[in-house]
Design an enzyme around this catalytic site. Sequence first.
Site, PDB file in Angstrom:
ATOM      1  N   HIS A  85       2.847   4.219   6.089  1.00 37.56           N
ATOM      2  CA  HIS A  85       2.209   3.729   7.313  1.00 37.56           C
ATOM      3  C   HIS A  85       3.228   3.058   8.213  1.00 37.56           C
ATOM      4  CE1 HIS A  85       1.873   0.730   4.091  1.00 37.56           C
ATOM      5  NE2 HIS A  85       2.055  -0.196   5.024  1.00 37.56           N
ATOM      6  N   HIS A 137       3.567   0.060  10.922  1.00 37.48           N
ATOM      7  CA  HIS A 137       2.940  -1.126  11.497  1.00 37.48           C
ATOM      8  C   HIS A 137       3.315  -1.149  12.974  1.00 37.48           C
ATOM      9  CE1 HIS A 137       2.205  -3.476   7.641  1.00 37.48           C
ATOM     10  NE2 HIS A 137       3.113  -2.613   7.212  1.00 37.48           N
ATOM     11  N   VAL A 140       0.868  -1.185   0.000  1.00 41.74           N
ATOM     12  CA  VAL A 140       0.000   0.000   0.000  1.00 41.74           C
ATOM     13  C   VAL A 140       0.903   1.234   0.000  1.00 41.74           C
ATOM     14  CG1 VAL A 140      -1.800   1.285   1.186  1.00 41.74           C
ATOM     15  CG2 VAL A 140      -1.851  -1.218   1.210  1.00 41.74           C
TER      16      VAL A 140
HETATM   17  P1  5GP Z   1       2.723  -2.920   3.549  1.00 44.57           P
HETATM   18  O1  5GP Z   1       3.213  -4.246   3.065  1.00 44.57           O
HETATM   19  O2  5GP Z   1       2.342  -1.999   2.421  1.00 44.57           O
HETATM   20  O3  5GP Z   1       3.685  -2.300   4.523  1.00 44.57           O
HETATM   21  O4  5GP Z   1       1.459  -3.259   4.408  1.00 44.57           O
HETATM   22  C1  5GP Z   1       0.159  -2.948   4.047  1.00 44.57           C
HETATM   23  C2  5GP Z   1      -0.756  -3.539   5.097  1.00 44.57           C
HETATM   24  O5  5GP Z   1      -2.062  -3.063   4.857  1.00 44.57           O
HETATM   25  C3  5GP Z   1      -0.818  -5.072   5.082  1.00 44.57           C
HETATM   26  O6  5GP Z   1      -0.430  -5.579   6.350  1.00 44.57           O
HETATM   27  C4  5GP Z   1      -2.294  -5.359   4.758  1.00 44.57           C
HETATM   28  O7  5GP Z   1      -2.804  -6.475   5.475  1.00 44.57           O
HETATM   29  C5  5GP Z   1      -2.983  -4.068   5.148  1.00 44.57           C
HETATM   30  N1  5GP Z   1      -4.156  -3.763   4.356  1.00 44.57           N
HETATM   31  C6  5GP Z   1      -4.272  -3.836   2.999  1.00 44.57           C
HETATM   32  N2  5GP Z   1      -5.491  -3.449   2.611  1.00 44.57           N
HETATM   33  C7  5GP Z   1      -6.174  -3.123   3.738  1.00 44.57           C
HETATM   34  C8  5GP Z   1      -7.509  -2.654   3.967  1.00 44.57           C
HETATM   35  O8  5GP Z   1      -8.306  -2.432   3.047  1.00 44.57           O
HETATM   36  N3  5GP Z   1      -7.852  -2.433   5.252  1.00 44.57           N
HETATM   37  C9  5GP Z   1      -6.989  -2.642   6.295  1.00 44.57           C
HETATM   38  N4  5GP Z   1      -7.447  -2.387   7.533  1.00 44.57           N
HETATM   39  N5  5GP Z   1      -5.732  -3.074   6.113  1.00 44.57           N
HETATM   40  C10 5GP Z   1      -5.329  -3.312   4.844  1.00 44.57           C
END
Ligand code: 5GP
Length: 120
Positions: A101, A103, A97
């Site tokens: 953000h 985590h 995404v």
């Molecule tokens: P990234 O890999 O980009 O650091 O993490 C993106 C996070 O967003 C993932 O842990 C995934 O599970 C979470 N995520 C993706 N789509 C959605 C969504 O529509 N709603 C929520 N609450 N989390 C999401």
Amino acid sequence: MSADCIFCKIINRELDAEIVYEDDKAVAFKDINPAAPIHILIVPRKHIPTVLDMEKSDEDLMGHLHTVANEIARSFKIDKKGYRIVINCGADAGQIVFHLHLHLLGGRPLLQTIAKGRGV
Ligand code: 5GP
Ligand code: ZN
């Protein structure tokens, strides 16, 4: 605001999420696919695609996101036992995404690896 960004849509209440915190600069909600008992995403209201895109003027905002993460850790009572804050940046980190953000992960012992998908 970026038109097809899912986190912008969550911030603007166009998409559902379990929001656990919000203020004028940040919103935090539960990860839809949690990797730990507590898995919260902390996002700036400002659309910044990756940490690499942050500007000098975003330094205070980045600090604020960490303060928010600490407050949430306290409210979910994982502050004493410990927790992990992760930012994925780009393809090799597995970022999916492209709205910056943090985590916040906790609620169980986390493996001593920083590799995503191997215990987080
Ligand atoms: P990234 O890999 O980009 O650091 O993490 C993106 C996070 O967003 C993932 O842990 C995934 O599970 C979470 N995520 C993706 N789509 C959605 C969504 O529509 N709603 C929520 N609450 N989390 C999401
Ligand atoms: Zn966005």
